[in-house]
Design a protein around this motif. Structure first.
Motif, PDB file in Angstrom:
ATOM      1  N   SER A 209       0.871  -0.940   0.140  1.00 24.46           N
ATOM      2  CA  SER A 209      -0.200   0.108  -0.011  1.00 24.46           C
ATOM      3  C   SER A 209       0.747   1.087   0.148  1.00 24.46           C
ATOM      4  CB  SER A 209      -1.008   0.056   1.156  1.00 24.46           C
ATOM      5  OG  SER A 209      -1.992  -0.791   1.021  1.00 24.46           O
ATOM      6  N   GLN A 273      -8.194  -4.097  -7.504  1.00 25.01           N
ATOM      7  CA  GLN A 273      -7.780  -3.520  -6.324  1.00 25.01           C
ATOM      8  C   GLN A 273      -8.716  -2.686  -5.577  1.00 25.01           C
ATOM      9  OE1 GLN A 273      -4.068  -1.652  -7.084  1.00 25.01           O
ATOM     10  NE2 GLN A 273      -3.529  -0.886  -5.053  1.00 25.01           N
ATOM     11  N   ASN A 277     -10.286  -3.750  -1.852  1.00 24.15           N
ATOM     12  CA  ASN A 277     -10.227  -2.860  -0.633  1.00 24.15           C
ATOM     13  C   ASN A 277     -11.316  -2.630  -0.253  1.00 24.15           C
ATOM     14  OD1 ASN A 277      -9.902  -0.256   0.737  1.00 24.15           O
ATOM     15  ND2 ASN A 277      -7.788  -0.910   0.291  1.00 24.15           N
ATOM     16  N   ASN A 281     -12.545  -4.073   3.590  1.00 24.18           N
ATOM     17  CA  ASN A 281     -12.980  -3.226   4.809  1.00 24.18           C
ATOM     18  C   ASN A 281     -14.236  -3.601   4.938  1.00 24.18           C
ATOM     19  OD1 ASN A 281     -10.542  -1.566   4.667  1.00 24.18           O
ATOM     20  ND2 ASN A 281     -11.562   0.007   3.355  1.00 24.18           N
ATOM     21  N   GLY A 347      -5.704   2.529   2.675  1.00 25.51           N
ATOM     22  CA  GLY A 347      -6.565   1.862   1.526  1.00 25.51           C
ATOM     23  C   GLY A 347      -7.554   2.602   0.612  1.00 25.51           C
ATOM     24  N   CYS A 351      -7.607   3.916  -3.151  1.00 21.74           N
ATOM     25  CA  CYS A 351      -8.747   4.001  -4.016  1.00 21.74           C
ATOM     26  C   CYS A 351      -9.246   5.005  -4.763  1.00 21.74           C
ATOM     27  CB  CYS A 351      -9.745   3.434  -3.231  1.00 21.74           C
ATOM     28  SG  CYS A 351      -9.833   1.690  -2.821  1.00 21.74           S
TER      29      CYS A 351
END
Length: 683
Positions: A209, A273, A277, A281, A347, A351
């Motif tokens: 990350s 990706q 994520n 989460n 994260g 994004c």
């Protein structure tokens, strides 16, 4: 009294006494008047103070051009004068004036022509502003920007260097923890191994990350465009995350709009990706209930389509006053979340940056105690033609897939060689090890290999140079030999370096075993890397099918397929009966397409089977379909190999049909009769 009344006094009188000439002379800017040829005829005191000349020195025949630098005089003659003649005025032109003592004064010039009634130019009136402070400020800004760029480069280089140093020992930690997890250990030590494996994987996620964020800040992350199947992508993501969801007794639901096209063009890695994520989460912050991924078609045309993605959960939710903070780097909604759930807070920031590459932005809605939903829209191009059936990498991990694959490992670190060797032996791979690139080139020339695993940094000759030499070897083998780079480096130029050298693919260190397995299965099979038939043994496909049936694990799993009936016995009987008819017909259609070498027909029939096979996970059948697809694309394919593939496809479909018939018998208590196909149920 009369004399006093006539005496001038008060502020109005003082203001009236100040003449226009005094205002002209003491103005904060320079005023000059010149004849059309540039001869100075009038200047104010401010201009004289700037230049260090007396009025007599300047008005004695000196031209304005003579007060400019050499480059300024050229610019004045070639640009300023013609522009002034055309427009009658020029504004905001920058010049450097040369003082009497040789020092320079940067000024901003505005000039207007003054003409008589006939239109003849009488003189030019020019206003000049001293921009010394502005020029210094601009210079400071340039220096500050340069220092900031240097600091950013230094940070990027530091992170890249440190990532390499961290990844090298992490490769051993992750590899050995995976091996420990597969070993027979006492319960307490099994728990130790599980914690070690989980912690090392979390550390790898954090490292990746940070490096992704670093690449984005440096502007080095670009969108790729390649063909992919969105349904297959989502299936893989949900399968990967289902383990964590099952540990918390959560269900993952997928709501997929049937109007969404199968074949799309875009960047599946970066889209995956973002979704990974968000789903990760949602699972992390949900203790009970479900996580839902919804995909729907918003609008589109013949070339592209706008898709709406939404990930919802029934978790803890986010307070309204903290919604704007969660997309900031290294930020989470509260300290309690970091303490309880962990994470770097990177994260969602990553994004958001990935979506910005797509021209999109994340939206969030949340109610504390009820859950959250994250949504975004992206436009993807529609790919033309059919999509060949590909099996998810995790569905192909059995001990037979890589059996007999010949691999050369070029790696100089003993720990890395040990970790690789353990996995390759476990998978039945035939491999050799060399310690540098020079030995790798010699070994490839001495012995045929199906694939090369090449470390980038080695003594005597590095992996890039060795790969370039291999690509230049005479014949077809060097040009088409799959060479996979092994690298712990995260330098921003590494990707381009690897691509220029001619590598087939890249595996970052530390690697997850499933990633290594998937790369070997993907690229090793391109040159017929399936087990080679030895003298007196069955052909490859036939041999593999038999070994699977004998004891290589279940060939397929019907539970997920039957779950479509949601426990309704009648619906399950009907579902199985329809599937039996479909498989019976597709078996013959696939045979005809293979024998005729008809790629379009083969793709169409495999597409008809995509949904049930994705649920049943028939490993041997998927491999046979993949091998059959490659054979009919390959000119001059051996008829015997084609017959072996057809035989394996028939055997595996027959096995599935028999299992479905047996299940129907158990539930209905009656024999199963053959029925017509219903292929539309799989579209």
């Amino acid at each position: 009294m009369d004399s006093l009344a006539k005496t001038p006094c008060g502020p109005d009188t003082a203001l009236a006494e100040e003449s226009a000439e005094e205002l002209y002379d003491s103005a904060p800017c320079g005023y000059i008047s010149t004849l059309p040829d540039g001869t100075l005829v009038r200047v104010n005191q401010t201009f004289l103070k700037w230049m260090g000349y007396s009025r007599e020195e300047l008005l004695g025949g000196k031209r304005f051009q003579e007060l400019l630098t050499g480059g300024g005089r050229i610019f004045h003659e070639t640009h300023c004068v013609p522009l002034l003649q055309m427009q009658g005025a020029v504004n905001e032109l920058s010049f450097d004036l040369v003082r009497k003592d040789g020092q320079r004064v940067p000024v901003l010039l505005n000039t207007v022509q003054k003409k008589d009634a006939s239109g003849k130019t009488l003189f030019h009136r020019t206003t000049l502003f001293d921009i010394t402070d502005r020029r210094n400020y601009e210079r400071e800004l340039v220096l500050a920007r340069k220092r900031a760029e240097e600091a950013t480069r230094a940070k990027a280089d530091f992170l890249s260097m440190m990532s390499h140093e961290i990844r090298t020992p992490m490769n051993a930690i992750i590899g050995l923890s995976n091996l420990l997890g597969q070993a027979t250990l006492p319960p307490l030590y099994q728990e130790y191994a599980r914690i070690l494996q989980s912690s090392s994987e979390n550390l790898l996620v954090l490292l990746n990350s940070i490096l992704d964020f670093n690449k984005m800040e440096a502007g080095k992350l670009m969108l790729e465009e390649r063909r992919f199947d969105l349904r297959q992508l989502l299936h893989g993501l949900c399968s990967t995350l289902s383990v964590k969801a099952e540990e918390k007794k959560l269900s993952i639901r997928v709501e997929f709009d049937p109007e969404v096209p199968n074949a799309l063009l875009g960047d599946p890695v970066k889209l995956g990706q973002v979704l990974t994520n968000l789903l990760g989460n949602a699972i992390k912050f949900t203790e009970q209930g479900a996580v839902t991924l919804a995909v729907r078609r918003l609008h589109g045309d013949a070339e592209g389509v706008f898709l709406g993605f939404k990930v919802s959960d029934t978790g803890m939710g986010i307070p309204q006053d903290q919604l704007t903070q969660i997309f900031e780097a290294f930020t989470q909604a509260s300290y309690d979340i970091t303490w309880k759930h962990g994470g770097s807070g990177l994260g969602l920031a990553i994004c958001q940056k990935l979506l910005a590459l797509h021209g999109s932005k994340m939206r969030v809605e949340s109610v504390p105690g009820e859950g959250s939903s994250f949504a975004f829209d992206v436009r993807l191009k529609i790919a033309s033609g059919a999509v060949a059936l590909d099996a998810p990498a995790e569905d192909l991990q059995d001990t037979q897939t890589l059996q007999g694959l010949k691999v050369l490992v070029a790696e100089d670190t003993a720990v890395n060689v040990f970790v690789l060797s353990q996995f390759l032996r476990r998978w039945g791979v035939d491999f050799d090890v060399v310690e540098n690139g020079r030995r790798a080139v010699e070994q490839v020339q001495a012995r045929p290999y199906d694939l090369v695993l090449m470390d980038l940094q080695m003594p005597q000759m590095d992996g890039c140079e060795a790969t370039r030499l291999l690509r230049r070897l005479p014949g077809e083998r060097g040009r088409h030999l799959p060479i996979i780079a092994l690298t712990a480096s995260a330098l921003l130029g590494t990707d381009a370096q690897v691509a220029d050298a001619g590598f087939t693919d890249v595996i970052g260190k530390p690697f997850m075993p499933r990633e290594l397995f998937a790369k070997l299965a993907l690229h090793g099979s391109r040159l017929g890397a399936a087990p080679r038939a030895r003298s007196g043994e069955a052909p490859p496909c036939q041999e593999r099918g038999a070994s699977e049936a004998a004891g290589g694990g279940p060939r397929f799993d019907l539970e997920k397929f039957k779950s479509l009936a949601e426990g309704d016995r009648s619906a399950e009987i009907e579902l199985n009966t329809l599937a039996i008819g479909t498989f019976e017909k597709q078996k013959q259609d696939l045979r005809k397409a293979l024998e005729a070498g008809n790629v379009e027909a083969f793709d169409f029939h495999t597409h008809q089977l995509k949904m049930p096979l994705a649920l049943m996970k028939p490993r041997v059948l998927l491999k046979a379909l993949d091998q059959g697809r490659k054979l009919i694309e390959m000119p001059g394919s051996q008829a015997s190999r084609l017959r072996d593939v057809i035989r394996t496809i028939h055997e595996e479909l027959d096995a599935i049909v028999d299992a479905l018939k047996e299940d129907v018998r158990e539930k209905a208590g009656v024999p199963v009769h053959r029925v017509g196909p219903c292929t539309s149920m799989w579209d």
